[in-house]
Write a protein that holds these residues in place. Structure first.
Motif, PDB file in Angstrom:
ATOM      1  N   SER A 122       0.821  -1.219   0.000  1.00 30.17           N
ATOM      2  CA  SER A 122       0.000   0.000   0.000  1.00 30.17           C
ATOM      3  C   SER A 122       0.854   1.269   0.000  1.00 30.17           C
ATOM      4  O   SER A 122       0.443   2.305  -0.511  1.00 30.17           O
ATOM      5  N   ARG A 123       2.058   1.182   0.579  1.00 32.02           N
ATOM      6  CA  ARG A 123       2.933   2.353   0.658  1.00 32.02           C
ATOM      7  C   ARG A 123       3.820   2.520  -0.580  1.00 32.02           C
ATOM      8  O   ARG A 123       4.378   3.602  -0.795  1.00 32.02           O
ATOM      9  N   ALA A 124       3.980   1.461  -1.349  1.00 30.75           N
ATOM     10  CA  ALA A 124       4.916   1.495  -2.480  1.00 30.75           C
ATOM     11  C   ALA A 124       4.443   2.437  -3.584  1.00 30.75           C
ATOM     12  O   ALA A 124       3.262   2.462  -3.928  1.00 30.75           O
ATOM     13  N   LYS A 125       5.378   3.205  -4.123  1.00 32.72           N
ATOM     14  CA  LYS A 125       5.094   4.095  -5.248  1.00 32.72           C
ATOM     15  C   LYS A 125       5.511   3.470  -6.581  1.00 32.72           C
ATOM     16  O   LYS A 125       4.951   3.775  -7.622  1.00 32.72           O
ATOM     17  N   LYS A 126       6.507   2.569  -6.506  1.00 37.14           N
ATOM     18  CA  LYS A 126       7.007   1.933  -7.727  1.00 37.14           C
ATOM     19  C   LYS A 126       7.183   0.421  -7.499  1.00 37.14           C
ATOM     20  O   LYS A 126       8.289  -0.108  -7.545  1.00 37.14           O
ATOM     21  N   ASP A 141      10.728   0.405  -5.764  1.00 34.28           N
ATOM     22  CA  ASP A 141      10.888   0.505  -4.312  1.00 34.28           C
ATOM     23  C   ASP A 141      10.311  -0.719  -3.593  1.00 34.28           C
ATOM     24  O   ASP A 141      10.490  -0.895  -2.395  1.00 34.28           O
ATOM     25  N   HIS A 158      -7.401  -0.259  -3.594  1.00 32.50           N
ATOM     26  CA  HIS A 158      -6.069   0.340  -3.772  1.00 32.50           C
ATOM     27  C   HIS A 158      -5.491  -0.079  -5.124  1.00 32.50           C
ATOM     28  O   HIS A 158      -5.602  -1.219  -5.529  1.00 32.50           O
ATOM     29  N   CYS A 216      -1.938   0.639  -7.770  1.00 29.98           N
ATOM     30  CA  CYS A 216      -0.606   1.223  -7.943  1.00 29.98           C
ATOM     31  C   CYS A 216      -0.734   2.584  -8.637  1.00 29.98           C
ATOM     32  O   CYS A 216      -1.564   2.749  -9.536  1.00 29.98           O
ATOM     33  N   PRO A 217       0.058   3.595  -8.241  1.00 28.75           N
ATOM     34  CA  PRO A 217       0.021   4.891  -8.928  1.00 28.75           C
ATOM     35  C   PRO A 217       0.179   4.725 -10.442  1.00 28.75           C
ATOM     36  O   PRO A 217       1.128   4.090 -10.913  1.00 28.75           O
ATOM     37  N   GLU A 261       1.044   6.485 -13.015  1.00 27.30           N
ATOM     38  CA  GLU A 261       2.170   6.980 -13.816  1.00 27.30           C
ATOM     39  C   GLU A 261       3.334   5.983 -13.871  1.00 27.30           C
ATOM     40  O   GLU A 261       4.123   5.988 -14.812  1.00 27.30           O
ATOM     41  N   TRP A 262       3.442   5.117 -12.860  1.00 23.00           N
ATOM     42  CA  TRP A 262       4.540   4.142 -12.826  1.00 23.00           C
ATOM     43  C   TRP A 262       4.380   3.078 -13.918  1.00 23.00           C
ATOM     44  O   TRP A 262       5.268   2.928 -14.765  1.00 23.00           O
TER      45      TRP A 262
END
Length: 483
Positions: A132-136, A196, A263, A265-266, A268-269
């Motif tokens: 949940s905290r990962a951006k990539k 990450d 949830h 993943c962002p 843009e990644w």
């Protein structure tokens, strides 16, 4: 009997190379309605059973020297027993030994399948929190994720709900279909440097991941594997898992998806990785348009087949260099539509895998992607395809060489010894076994699509087909490991 147990377990096929020691079993299976599929090589029988196990619910087991009671008793019987006490002792001993061998054989037994208890370890809360905290984040999916008990369609949905970019390896190729926005095929090393969080879902840190050295030491790593030794392979040397779970990768992914409901993943990644993917794909496509010194460009051949093969196709991989190129170019249309020989590229799986796949999915177009070296292991199974009416299409990349090995052996050791083959007329071999063969060379380049479509029509009409494609050399796979 063995046949009754097999029938009770829902076995539809027994693959075999006939032998006197198993003839009673084969005859008994035939009588209870189990289809006997006899092959030209015993290894093919095993590979065919393996393919059926992957594509359906099937139990594999070996049949060794098993003779029925009446034959064994005949052999054990003393033809001319010694007279007197010694004769009585010998006869008693052999009779007693025979009864011990078959002790309990006539007792009534329950032959229904035993329940299977598969322990499932729930993902720790830390696992959900890390994702949940990962951006990539990145998921590396291995063959193990396709194993029961979790249906592959459930795994596919879980991956799509998570929206995390995925690199698919081995049998997991095709898990996300032909053109998924989260399926990344190129630039894996670069993506791992940026990630990450890395989720190793049934993927092992062996030579394919440079023993873990390609993983960013700053990345959080969640590793899940059924085998503890594979789970922690080369850990604390080149990499270290943040969380290591001994369990089923597919089940973990499904539970992660449920635990992270809503949830994603962002965006843009994965979009950035996909853009890089497209750039690399276009570059590879341009290589397919380059002329080779001799014969056809193998990349062009593979692109052409990929564009024309049916949406229900199953791809069987059996080879080295040509198959390695195919793994980058051909796009399996869905889960369990790429049958892989494993991490070490076991040669010879082609005929058996294709046979099992065609029996399980008779309406699907089954392609075997062969190198000319690996073809030698199972080309005789064209006879099996003909006799058992299991038409498949074999695409043979014929460069008259064990190219996977020669690529490094020649520059490192300065010799091509044992790497050379010949531009053999494999298409004529297929004809001889009752199939239909085509020789495809540079003179056929402008009508390559027509030749492939003709092979597809032959196969659809019930004839196993072989495309003997003469190919030249490219630098597409320079740097791949072989020596």
């Amino acid at each position: 009997s063995v046949a009754e147990v097999l029938r009770a377990h829902g076995i539809k096929y027994v693959f075999t190379l006939v032998g006197g020691h198993i003839s009673p079993i084969l005859v008994a299976c035939e009588k209870v309605g189990i289809r006997i599929v006899d092959t030209r090589h015993e290894a093919t029988a095993v590979f065919a059973a393996d393919a059926v196990a992957r594509l359906s619910v099937f139990i594999e087991f070996p049949i060794d020297t098993l003779y029925p009671y009446h034959l064994v008793s005949k052999e054990f019987g003393v033809k001319n027993p010694p007279k007197g006490l010694m004769g009585k002792i010998v006869s008693w001993y052999l009779g007693n030994h025979l009864m011990n061998l078959f002790a309990g054989a006539w007792e009534t037994r329950d032959v229904s399948p035993l329940p299977v208890d598969i322990p499932q370890k729930r993902p720790e809360p830390e696992c959900i929190e890390l994702v949940s905290r990962a951006k990539k984040p990145v998921i590396l999916l291995g063959s193990q994720a396709t194993l029961p008990p979790t249906p592959v369609d459930d795994i596919r949905k879980a991956l799509e709900d998570l929206g995390i970019p995925c690199f698919l390896g081995g049998m997991s190729r095709g898990m996300l279909g032909k053109n998924s926005p989260i399926h990344i095929r190129q630039n894996r090393r670069d993506a791992l440097k940026e990630a990450d969080l890395v989720l190793l879902a049934g993927t092992v840190c062996d030579f394919r991941l440079s023993y873990g050295r390609v993983l960013n030491r700053r990345s959080k790593i969640i590793a899940v594997n059924r085998d503890k030794t594979q789970l922690l392979k080369n850990s604390d040397m080149f990499w270290k898992p943040t969380i290591a779970i001994q369990g089923d990768a597919g089940s973990l992914l499904v539970r992660l998806s449920k635990g992270l409901k809503g949830h994603r993943c962002p965006a843009e990644w994965p979009q950035g990785l996909k853009a890089g993917d497209d750039t690399k794909e276009n570059k590879n496509r341009s290589k397919a348009d380059e002329k080779t010194d001799h014969h056809l460009n193998p990349l062009k051949v593979l692109h052409c087949v990929d564009e024309l093969m049916a949406e229900d196709s199953i791809i069987v991989a059996d080879g080295g260099d040509f198959v390695g190129s195919a793994a980058y170019i051909m796009r399996p249309r869905g889960p369990m539509r790429w049958l892989d020989p494993g991490a070490f590229g076991t040669l010879g799986v082609g005929g058996g895998f294709a046979l099992g796949a065609k029996l399980c999915r008779p309406d699907s177009e089954v392609w075997i992607v062969y190198g000319d070296g690996s073809l030698g292991y199972s080309v005789a199974e064209f006879d099996t395809f003909t006799r058992h009416k299991t038409p498949v299409i074999a695409l043979v990349g014929n460069d008259a060489c064990w190219s996977q090995i020669a690529r490094e052996q020649v520059p490192i050791l300065g010799s091509n010894v044992a790497c050379g083959l010949a531009f053999t007329d494999y298409h004529i071999v297929a004809d001889g076994y009752g199939g239909k063969g085509y020789l495809v060379g540079r003179e056929d380049e402008d009508r390559l699509s027509d030749v492939i479509r003709r092979a597809q029509k032959e196969c659809e009409a019930g004839t196993a087909t072989l495309l003997n494609v003469l190919i030249g050399k490219t630098n597409f796979r320079e740097g791949s490991i072989s020596v």
